[in-house]
Enzyme design. Structure first.
Site, short mmCIF file in Angstrom:
data_model
loop_
_atom_site.label_atom_id
_atom_site.label_comp_id
_atom_site.label_asym_id
_atom_site.label_seq_id
_atom_site.Cartn_x
_atom_site.Cartn_y
_atom_site.Cartn_z
CG ASN A 1 -4.53 4.55 2.49
OD1 ASN A 1 -4.31 5.17 3.52
ND2 ASN A 1 -5.74 4.41 1.99
CE LYS B 1 -6.54 0.02 2.63
NZ LYS B 1 -6.45 -0.89 1.48
CG HIS C 1 -12.98 -3.76 8.59
ND1 HIS C 1 -13.45 -2.68 9.31
CD2 HIS C 1 -12.33 -3.23 7.52
CE1 HIS C 1 -13.10 -1.55 8.69
NE2 HIS C 1 -12.42 -1.87 7.61
NE ARG C 2 -7.12 -2.00 6.51
CZ ARG C 2 -7.97 -1.00 6.29
NH1 ARG C 2 -8.18 -0.08 7.21
NH2 ARG C 2 -8.61 -0.89 5.15
CG PHE D 1 -8.91 5.92 6.14
CD1 PHE D 1 -8.98 4.99 5.11
CD2 PHE D 1 -8.34 5.52 7.35
CE1 PHE D 1 -8.51 3.70 5.27
CE2 PHE D 1 -7.85 4.23 7.52
CZ PHE D 1 -7.94 3.32 6.48
CB THR E 1 -0.94 0.05 1.22
OG1 THR E 1 -1.90 1.09 1.05
CG2 THR E 1 -0.18 0.29 2.52
CE LYS F 1 -11.04 2.20 11.08
NZ LYS F 1 -10.53 3.00 9.99
CG ASP G 1 -9.70 -5.25 -2.07
OD1 ASP G 1 -9.55 -4.01 -1.94
OD2 ASP G 1 -10.45 -5.73 -2.94
CB THR G 2 -11.08 -3.04 3.13
OG1 THR G 2 -10.00 -3.55 3.91
CG2 THR G 2 -12.22 -2.67 4.06
#
Length: 194
Positions: free
Chosen positions: A9, A12, A177-178, A149, A7, A172, A68-69
């Site tokens: 990002n 992330k 999920h991550r 984000f 990534t 968070k 991938d999300t």
């Protein structure tokens, strides 16, 4: 252990580094000189994650993981799903446009159930392992909060009355999920590190 996270990002990258802690040195695509857009042409999160990790292994010969999300909204038949980052036509990673489109499509909907899913593809020494994390929740009727984000301002995780963007990074990074997928990744990395 040094490992590439496929990534560029920054959000992330920081999130993953926070979750994985000090046991692993996570490096970005930029740090290995990869500036090209890695294709994401799969029809599932699993395929896209694999496509990205395979690309780094094949082109840079580095152990790597990619994720991938997707946000899957029940009333929209699972949309935006694999197209979450480019949901609004003609955009790529335009969170504001994506949220506007989703909120417009959800107008008047009483069923606001949704889930965030992350799939991680890890390739170490040519062997792939996949890990999945999922968090159930609801789509808010409007944006709340300024942290996080992507769709964070409109996603309210189950058991909370605040959006991911209101809960802040610390909470968070424990429940997302991550975070759930990365926890499985970390457990696997710890095992093979020994």
């Amino acid at each position: 252990m040094k490992i590439v996270f496929a990534t560029n990002n920054k959000h992330k990258l920081e999130e993953i580094k926070d979750i994985l802690g000090k046991n692993f040195e996570i490096i970005s695509l930029t740090e290995i000189g990869c500036h090209e857009d890695i294709p994401e042409t799969g029809s599932t999160l699993q395929e896209n994650a694999r496509q990205k990790s395979t690309y780094v292994v094949e082109h840079y010969n580095r152990n790597c993981f990619a994720d991938d999300t997707g946000l899957e909204v029940e009333a929209l038949g699972g949309e935006p799903g694999v197209y979450s980052a480019r949901y609004a036509e003609g955009t790529d990673h335009d969170s504001e446009a994506n949220m506007r489109k989703l909120l417009a499509k959800m107008e008047g909907q009483s069923n606001r159930k949704a889930c965030f899913r992350t799939v991680i593809s890890l390739i170490i020494d040519g062997v792939e392992h996949q890990f999945e994390g999922k968090v159930e929740g609801q789509i808010a009727t409007e944006k709340h909060g300024s942290e996080g984000f992507g769709y964070d301002p409109i996603f309210i995780p189950e058991g909370y009355d605040k959006s991911f963007a209101e809960l802040g990074e610390e909470i968070k990074n424990q429940i997302s999920h991550r975070a759930r997928a990365v926890k499985k990744l970390a457990e696997h990395l710890e095992k093979i590190k020994k």
